[in-house]
Design an enzyme around this catalytic site. Structure first.
Site, short mmCIF file in Angstrom:
data_model
loop_
_atom_site.label_atom_id
_atom_site.label_comp_id
_atom_site.label_asym_id
_atom_site.label_seq_id
_atom_site.Cartn_x
_atom_site.Cartn_y
_atom_site.Cartn_z
N ASP A 167 -5.17 -7.55 4.85
CA ASP A 167 -6.31 -7.21 3.99
C ASP A 167 -7.05 -8.47 3.60
O ASP A 167 -8.28 -8.56 3.69
CB ASP A 167 -5.78 -6.47 2.76
N LYS A 199 4.67 -14.20 4.78
CA LYS A 199 5.08 -15.06 3.67
C LYS A 199 6.60 -15.07 3.61
O LYS A 199 7.23 -14.95 2.56
CB LYS A 199 4.48 -14.55 2.36
N TYR A 251 0.82 -1.21 0.00
CA TYR A 251 0.00 0.00 0.00
C TYR A 251 0.85 1.27 0.00
O TYR A 251 0.38 2.35 -0.32
CB TYR A 251 -0.95 0.00 1.20
N ASP A 269 -0.46 -18.52 3.60
CA ASP A 269 -1.37 -19.48 2.99
C ASP A 269 -1.78 -20.57 3.98
O ASP A 269 -2.94 -21.01 3.99
CB ASP A 269 -0.77 -20.09 1.72
#
Length: 379
Positions: free
Chosen positions: A270, A200, A132, A246
């Site tokens: 998000d 991640k 962002y 994930d």
């Protein structure tokens, strides 16, 4: 006893949900406290553009810089053109670095999962960094080609093609640590059993992997006597653990009861906050707040829904539940409890807005105005 509450009406369904929500918020507060709110409107979005020629006037930002509390409806942002995002501009301009989203199930709502009642999580999403705050260059532009050339020639990155679009996502130690620090304090203050760092880092080792490590460092350096790791669990201490993003989505479906507070970089937060909202009933009942060190800025988490704007079909629940979060922030938890109970009673009464009707068997569809009135009566 009075507090100034700045408010932004919002675009699309904003005016409708405000007419339904504001009386509920005022009535709940009046039932439990002598504190009263002085509502002062600020302009942003289409209303600001029409009045002042810009969607985000400097006068609005100036007022918010000196504010303690504010609340807003949804603001629209054109896709692909114009200002990148009004929400992002507000978050970055006011340093609202923590987006906090509590997610819980309301009894009576059928959802896509068998046991939505097992979901009770609070997401702390970093709000000012990551993609962002990123820089993008379109494919086949001189800027993208120049950057690709620099990456190849100066840094030895050979896998960047000439026709690639390129994005850069910045993440800092200070930005990551202050977000995790806030999440840790919340978890400890509210007696939550665990905090999970969602990242991640197995692929993006020096951005998201660093977020994970910085999170563990904050816990070890500043909360050592109150926390422990999952590997070295100590009874009575807050467990700090981490999950790859994930895998966290899978865990949220299979073992949601094992997770309490999540701390995430921007994009992961998000995704997971909206996915968890869907598990318990959707964004129509999902409140949120963006916080700096001085300002708590509550917001409806859904969009402007232009297709139903002005048709009395919107769900004011997200904004009403933002009012419950506001009550807790103001130190009136009984008013927050009263609001949530009133929403739950409305669902049990099977008179709900159209977005909730499919999840409440045998329900009667009511409009935005009537749903707000029912919740108000239930107070």
């Amino acid at each position: 006893m009075r507090k100034t509450l700045y408010w932004i009406e919002g675009d699309g369904i904003g005016p409708e949900i405000w007419r339904a929500a504001r009386p509920v918020i005022d009535a709940a507060l009046a039932a439990e406290s002598d504190l009263r709110l002085d509502w002062r409107e600020l302009l942003a979005g289409e209303k600001a553009r029409a009045a002042e020629g810009t969607p985000l006037p400097e006068s609005t930002l100036a007022a918010l810089r000196g504010a303690e509390i504010a609340i807003k409806g949804p603001l629209g942002t054109p896709v692909g053109t114009g200002i990148r995002s009004l929400n992002v501009a507000l978050r970055q301009g006011l340093d609202l670095y923590a987006c906090i989203r509590p997610v819980r199930h309301f009894e009576g709502l059928e959802t896509p999962v068998k046991h939505p009642e097992r979901v009770d999580m609070v997401i702390f999403r970093e709000n000012t960094e990551d993609v962002y705050a990123g820089v993008e260059f379109a494919a086949n532009t001189p800027e993208a080609r120049k950057l690709a050339e620099f990456l190849r020639d100066s840094l030895g990155v050979t896998r960047i093609a000439d026709d690639a679009a390129i994005g850069i996502k910045p993440m800092t130690e200070s930005g990551s640590k202050r977000l995790v620090r806030r999440a840790l304090r919340y978890a400890l203050d509210t007696g939550r059993p665990s905090l999970t760092l969602v990242h991640k880092g197995n692929i993006m080792k020096f951005t998201e992997g660093a977020f994970r490590q910085w999170g563990y460092d904050v816990a070890a350096e500043e909360f050592a006597d109150l926390t422990c790791t999952e590997k070295d669990a100590v009874p009575g201490r807050l467990v700090v653990k981490d999950r790859i993003a994930d895998a966290m989505f899978q865990e949220a479906l299979l073992r949601p009861e094992a997770y309490s507070v999540l701390a995430t970089p921007n994009l992961n937060g998000d995704y997971i906050s909206d996915a968890l909202a869907a598990q318990v009933g959707g964004l129509g009942l999902a409140p949120g707040v963006n916080m700096s060190d001085s300002l708590a800025f509550f917001e409806a988490t859904h969009g402007t829904a232009p297709a139903i704007a002005g048709k009395d079909r919107a769900n004011p629940g997200s904004l009403i539940l933002c009012g419950a979060m506001l009550m807790e922030h103001l130190g009136v938890p009984a008013a927050a409890k009263r609001i949530r109970a009133a929403v739950e009673k409305a669902i049990a009464g099977k008179a709900v807005t159209e977005d909730l009707a499919a999840q409440v068997p045998g329900s009667r569809v009511v409009g935005c105005r009537e749903f707000g009135e029912i919740i108000g009566e239930n107070l």
